[in-house]
Design a protein around this motif. Sequence first.
Motif, PDB file in Angstrom:
ATOM      1  N   ALA A   1      -0.630 -10.273  23.866  1.00 25.31           N
ATOM      2  CA  ALA A   1       0.622 -11.029  23.816  1.00 25.31           C
ATOM      3  C   ALA A   1       1.085 -11.103  22.365  1.00 25.31           C
ATOM      4  O   ALA A   1       0.300 -10.902  21.432  1.00 25.31           O
ATOM      5  N   ASP A   2       2.358 -11.392  22.202  1.00 21.18           N
ATOM      6  CA  ASP A   2       2.918 -11.560  20.857  1.00 21.18           C
ATOM      7  C   ASP A   2       2.841 -13.011  20.401  1.00 21.18           C
ATOM      8  O   ASP A   2       2.698 -13.286  19.212  1.00 21.18           O
TER       9      ASP A   2
ATOM     10  N   LYS B   1       5.845 -11.709  25.426  1.00 16.39           N
ATOM     11  CA  LYS B   1       5.338 -10.353  25.417  1.00 16.39           C
ATOM     12  C   LYS B   1       6.517  -9.379  25.305  1.00 16.39           C
ATOM     13  O   LYS B   1       7.650  -9.748  25.507  1.00 16.39           O
TER      14      LYS B   1
ATOM     15  N   GLY C   1       6.600  -6.950  22.581  1.00 18.45           N
ATOM     16  CA  GLY C   1       6.688  -6.341  21.251  1.00 18.45           C
ATOM     17  C   GLY C   1       6.525  -4.833  21.323  1.00 18.45           C
ATOM     18  O   GLY C   1       7.082  -4.096  20.511  1.00 18.45           O
TER      19      GLY C   1
ATOM     20  N   GLU D   1       4.471  -4.766  32.490  1.00 16.95           N
ATOM     21  CA  GLU D   1       3.431  -5.785  32.274  1.00 16.95           C
ATOM     22  C   GLU D   1       3.629  -6.960  33.227  1.00 16.95           C
ATOM     23  O   GLU D   1       2.679  -7.483  33.808  1.00 16.95           O
TER      24      GLU D   1
ATOM     25  N   ALA E   1       6.905  -2.908  26.664  1.00 18.74           N
ATOM     26  CA  ALA E   1       6.364  -2.616  28.003  1.00 18.74           C
ATOM     27  C   ALA E   1       6.453  -3.829  28.927  1.00 18.74           C
ATOM     28  O   ALA E   1       5.786  -3.879  29.956  1.00 18.74           O
ATOM     29  N   LEU E   2       7.313  -4.799  28.582  1.00 19.78           N
ATOM     30  CA  LEU E   2       7.292  -6.098  29.257  1.00 19.78           C
ATOM     31  C   LEU E   2       7.526  -6.033  30.759  1.00 19.78           C
ATOM     32  O   LEU E   2       6.910  -6.797  31.518  1.00 19.78           O
TER      33      LEU E   2
HETATM   34  C1  5RP Z   1       3.544  -4.884  24.645  1.00 21.03           C
HETATM   35  C2  5RP Z   1       3.019  -6.265  24.563  1.00 21.03           C
HETATM   36  C3  5RP Z   1       1.775  -6.481  23.774  1.00 21.03           C
HETATM   37  O1  5RP Z   1       0.861  -7.139  24.565  1.00 21.03           O
HETATM   38  C4  5RP Z   1       2.114  -7.317  22.585  1.00 21.03           C
HETATM   39  O2  5RP Z   1       3.145  -6.695  21.848  1.00 21.03           O
HETATM   40  C5  5RP Z   1       0.892  -7.538  21.685  1.00 21.03           C
HETATM   41  O3  5RP Z   1       0.554  -6.343  21.045  1.00 21.03           O
HETATM   42  P1  5RP Z   1      -0.659  -6.231  20.047  1.00 21.03           P
HETATM   43  O4  5RP Z   1      -1.900  -6.325  20.868  1.00 21.03           O
HETATM   44  O5  5RP Z   1      -0.475  -4.878  19.402  1.00 21.03           O
HETATM   45  O6  5RP Z   1      -0.554  -7.339  19.038  1.00 21.03           O
HETATM   46  O7  5RP Z   1       3.550  -7.203  25.110  1.00 21.03           O
HETATM   47  O8  5RP Z   1       4.772  -4.845  25.324  1.00 21.03           O
END
Ligand code: 5RP
Length: 228
Positions: free
Chosen positions: A94-95, A105, A107, A114, A110-111
Amino acid sequence: MSPSPEDKPDSAQASKQRAARAALGFLHDGMILGVGTGSTVNALIELLATEGWAARLRGAVSSSDASTARLRAIGVPVLDLNEVTDLALYIDGADEATRARMLIKGGGAALTREKIVAAVAARFVCIVDHTKLVDTLGHFPLPVEVIPMARSYVARQLTQLGGQPRWRADVTTDNGNAILDVHGLSIGDPIAMEASINQITGVVTVGLFAARPADLLLVGRTGGVERI
Ligand code: 5RP
């Protein structure tokens, strides 16, 4: 929420590894595993290979083309979600995350996939490093996947909700859509905000995981892994 004093600022990558390793404890022989996207999940996929899990899983359902390629590279069969009725476990990063296990989420863009895999899974275990834990969601710009022709309209509607949307112009999602990142939101009621944004015509998915939060948050820290 600020990191604990024992969390050194340069330890985020090591903390991701720790959270990913802790998630291995939820795997079972012969299971189908839901696999998310991002660098923390990449650490998990590496561990699946090095710890012998690639051969012990029946297969995986993947949330992105990137994770699918990594899973196939280590020999894990990737299944079509439409062929899977029982998905016991989904593991993803998660972000941002709160102690109520609500998430931002997307970032990695792929939300939507996901959120679909999280919806199907009986249990969603979220793996993050300590820098992701916050009191209030919204410091991280909120990703919104939109149908390309609706991008400007959706941006105007998001502005009316108090945010400053910016088009992630160099990104097309695996579904062929655009991403708007909404800056400047302080999300006091994530469930209401998720519903409001999802109702805007042209929005495919908002990266708020509040109506269906994670069931368990594994927070990697310098001194170990906190379970929330
Ligand atoms: C992708 C996501 C990732 O879970 C989120 O960006 C976290 O990434 P990272 O593990 O590289 O910090 O939602 O869409």
